[in-house]
Motif scaffolding. Structure first.
Motif, PDB file in Angstrom:
ATOM      1  N   MET A   1       5.593   0.075  -8.263  1.00 57.06           N
ATOM      2  CA  MET A   1       4.768  -1.046  -8.660  1.00 57.06           C
ATOM      3  C   MET A   1       5.148  -2.265  -7.844  1.00 57.06           C
ATOM      4  O   MET A   1       6.309  -2.461  -7.510  1.00 57.06           O
ATOM      5  N   GLU A   2       4.143  -3.066  -7.576  1.00 54.68           N
ATOM      6  CA  GLU A   2       4.363  -4.314  -6.867  1.00 54.68           C
ATOM      7  C   GLU A   2       4.015  -5.461  -7.815  1.00 54.68           C
ATOM      8  O   GLU A   2       2.935  -5.481  -8.406  1.00 54.68           O
ATOM      9  N   PHE A   3       4.950  -6.388  -7.994  1.00 60.04           N
ATOM     10  CA  PHE A   3       4.775  -7.518  -8.902  1.00 60.04           C
ATOM     11  C   PHE A   3       4.408  -8.748  -8.080  1.00 60.04           C
ATOM     12  O   PHE A   3       5.213  -9.225  -7.290  1.00 60.04           O
ATOM     13  N   ARG A   4       3.203  -9.248  -8.281  1.00 60.87           N
ATOM     14  CA  ARG A   4       2.744 -10.427  -7.545  1.00 60.87           C
ATOM     15  C   ARG A   4       2.675 -11.627  -8.492  1.00 60.87           C
ATOM     16  O   ARG A   4       2.008 -11.563  -9.527  1.00 60.87           O
ATOM     17  N   LEU A  16      -0.343  -1.098  -8.807  1.00 65.23           N
ATOM     18  CA  LEU A  16       0.207   0.256  -8.763  1.00 65.23           C
ATOM     19  C   LEU A  16       0.409   0.682  -7.317  1.00 65.23           C
ATOM     20  O   LEU A  16      -0.274   0.209  -6.418  1.00 65.23           O
ATOM     21  N   GLU A  17       1.355   1.580  -7.131  1.00 69.70           N
ATOM     22  CA  GLU A  17       1.601   2.162  -5.813  1.00 69.70           C
ATOM     23  C   GLU A  17       1.411   3.673  -5.928  1.00 69.70           C
ATOM     24  O   GLU A  17       2.379   4.419  -6.089  1.00 69.70           O
ATOM     25  N   PRO A  18       0.152   4.120  -5.863  1.00 68.06           N
ATOM     26  CA  PRO A  18      -0.132   5.543  -6.068  1.00 68.06           C
ATOM     27  C   PRO A  18       0.381   6.415  -4.917  1.00 68.06           C
ATOM     28  O   PRO A  18       0.348   6.022  -3.757  1.00 68.06           O
ATOM     29  N   LEU A  19       0.866   7.581  -5.308  1.00 66.16           N
ATOM     30  CA  LEU A  19       1.251   8.607  -4.337  1.00 66.16           C
ATOM     31  C   LEU A  19       0.091   9.612  -4.294  1.00 66.16           C
ATOM     32  O   LEU A  19      -0.190  10.284  -5.288  1.00 66.16           O
ATOM     33  N   HIS A  20      -0.562   9.688  -3.143  1.00 64.27           N
ATOM     34  CA  HIS A  20      -1.747  10.530  -2.991  1.00 64.27           C
ATOM     35  C   HIS A  20      -1.395  11.884  -2.392  1.00 64.27           C
ATOM     36  O   HIS A  20      -0.512  11.999  -1.551  1.00 64.27           O
ATOM     37  N   ASP A  21      -2.100  12.908  -2.823  1.00 61.35           N
ATOM     38  CA  ASP A  21      -2.080  14.216  -2.170  1.00 61.35           C
ATOM     39  C   ASP A  21      -3.447  14.860  -2.380  1.00 61.35           C
ATOM     40  O   ASP A  21      -4.372  14.202  -2.864  1.00 61.35           O
ATOM     41  N   ARG A  28       3.106   5.176 -11.400  1.00 56.41           N
ATOM     42  CA  ARG A  28       3.732   4.634 -12.594  1.00 56.41           C
ATOM     43  C   ARG A  28       2.980   3.382 -13.013  1.00 56.41           C
ATOM     44  O   ARG A  28       2.625   2.560 -12.169  1.00 56.41           O
ATOM     45  N   THR A  29       2.752   3.232 -14.308  1.00 54.71           N
ATOM     46  CA  THR A  29       2.109   2.031 -14.825  1.00 54.71           C
ATOM     47  C   THR A  29       3.112   1.138 -15.553  1.00 54.71           C
ATOM     48  O   THR A  29       2.814  -0.019 -15.825  1.00 54.71           O
ATOM     49  N   PHE A  30       4.290   1.688 -15.861  1.00 59.00           N
ATOM     50  CA  PHE A  30       5.328   0.920 -16.533  1.00 59.00           C
ATOM     51  C   PHE A  30       6.677   1.560 -16.241  1.00 59.00           C
ATOM     52  O   PHE A  30       6.796   2.779 -16.221  1.00 59.00           O
ATOM     53  N   SER A 105     -10.853   0.047 -13.221  1.00 62.00           N
ATOM     54  CA  SER A 105     -10.305   1.387 -13.103  1.00 62.00           C
ATOM     55  C   SER A 105     -10.134   1.747 -11.630  1.00 62.00           C
ATOM     56  O   SER A 105      -9.242   2.512 -11.268  1.00 62.00           O
ATOM     57  N   ALA A 106     -10.937   1.164 -10.765  1.00 60.89           N
ATOM     58  CA  ALA A 106     -10.843   1.450  -9.327  1.00 60.89           C
ATOM     59  C   ALA A 106      -9.620   0.804  -8.681  1.00 60.89           C
ATOM     60  O   ALA A 106      -8.930   1.442  -7.886  1.00 60.89           O
ATOM     61  N   ASN A 107      -9.330  -0.467  -9.017  1.00 66.11           N
ATOM     62  CA  ASN A 107      -8.182  -1.108  -8.352  1.00 66.11           C
ATOM     63  C   ASN A 107      -6.868  -0.844  -9.075  1.00 66.11           C
ATOM     64  O   ASN A 107      -5.792  -1.027  -8.499  1.00 66.11           O
ATOM     65  N   GLY A 108      -6.902  -0.435 -10.351  1.00 70.00           N
ATOM     66  CA  GLY A 108      -5.691  -0.084 -11.084  1.00 70.00           C
ATOM     67  C   GLY A 108      -4.761  -1.249 -11.390  1.00 70.00           C
ATOM     68  O   GLY A 108      -3.666  -1.042 -11.895  1.00 70.00           O
ATOM     69  N   HIS A 109      -5.160  -2.472 -11.105  1.00 68.67           N
ATOM     70  CA  HIS A 109      -4.287  -3.615 -11.352  1.00 68.67           C
ATOM     71  C   HIS A 109      -4.042  -3.808 -12.841  1.00 68.67           C
ATOM     72  O   HIS A 109      -4.903  -3.521 -13.668  1.00 68.67           O
TER      73      HIS A 109
END
Length: 179
Positions: A1-4, A16-21, A28-30, A105-109
């Motif tokens: 996660m990146e906290f701005r 969020l920092e999604p790991l894609h495959d 992780r959301t928390f 839901s698209a940006n996940g922020h």
């Protein structure tokens, strides 16, 4: 996660920092350790969800009075919202200021809202779900709010208000809601 950091003291946009495959992604959301490292609330005994069927629905501006003030982590899990927070802490350097965020839901922020803020949002599409992690169980006697259209704040809602509760229509102006 990146906290701005946001323009309001103590509030954060959590990305969020999604790991894609090939299957999609995992994120992780928390995380207790990461939130604690940033000095943020780590205990959330109440998890809630709201659903709004219609574009233009407004919910807010809500907060809880002492001793039941709450920190909240908000995430739009379906659709898109314009989320607005107002710093109502009289001793804060950003007292009386507000800021808006697009959560979808698209940006996940996610939006971390510290204790002492009023919160509300407007749906920007139909069929919206919003998830909340809340640091203090709801106490009806401490529930409070601010008028969504109070000219003293000048919050700019992007759409005409299509749905709003009677309770939200009758919150007092900001001057009467200071903690």
């Amino acid at each position: 996660m990146e906290f701005r950091s946001t323009n309001l003291a103590g509030a954060y946009l959590v990305q969020l920092e999604p790991l894609h495959d090939h299957r999609g992604f995992f994120a992780r959301t928390f995380c207790v350790e990461e939130f604690a490292t940033h000095g943020l609330e780590i205990g959330y005994p109440q998890h809630s969800i709201s659903y709004s069927a219609r574009k233009g629905t407004l919910r807010g501006m809500h907060h809880q009075r002492d001793p039941h003030r709450e920190a909240t982590l908000v995430r739009c899990t379906k659709g898109v919202i314009l989320d607005v927070i107002v710093d109502i802490r009289p001793d804060s350097s950003t007292f009386c200021r507000w800021q808006k965020f697009e959560l979808s839901s698209a940006n996940g922020h996610q939006l971390y809202i510290p204790k002492g803020f009023a919160h509300g949002f407007q749906t920007l599409c139909d069929d919206v779900e919003v998830s909340y992690l809340i640091s203090t169980p709801y106490e009806p006697g401490s529930a409070d709010g601010i008028r969504y259209d109070d000219p003293a704040l000048g919050i700019e809602w992007p759409l005409p208000i299509m749905e709003i509760s009677e309770k939200d229509l009758h919150w007092p102006p900001f001057a009467h809601s200071v903690l």
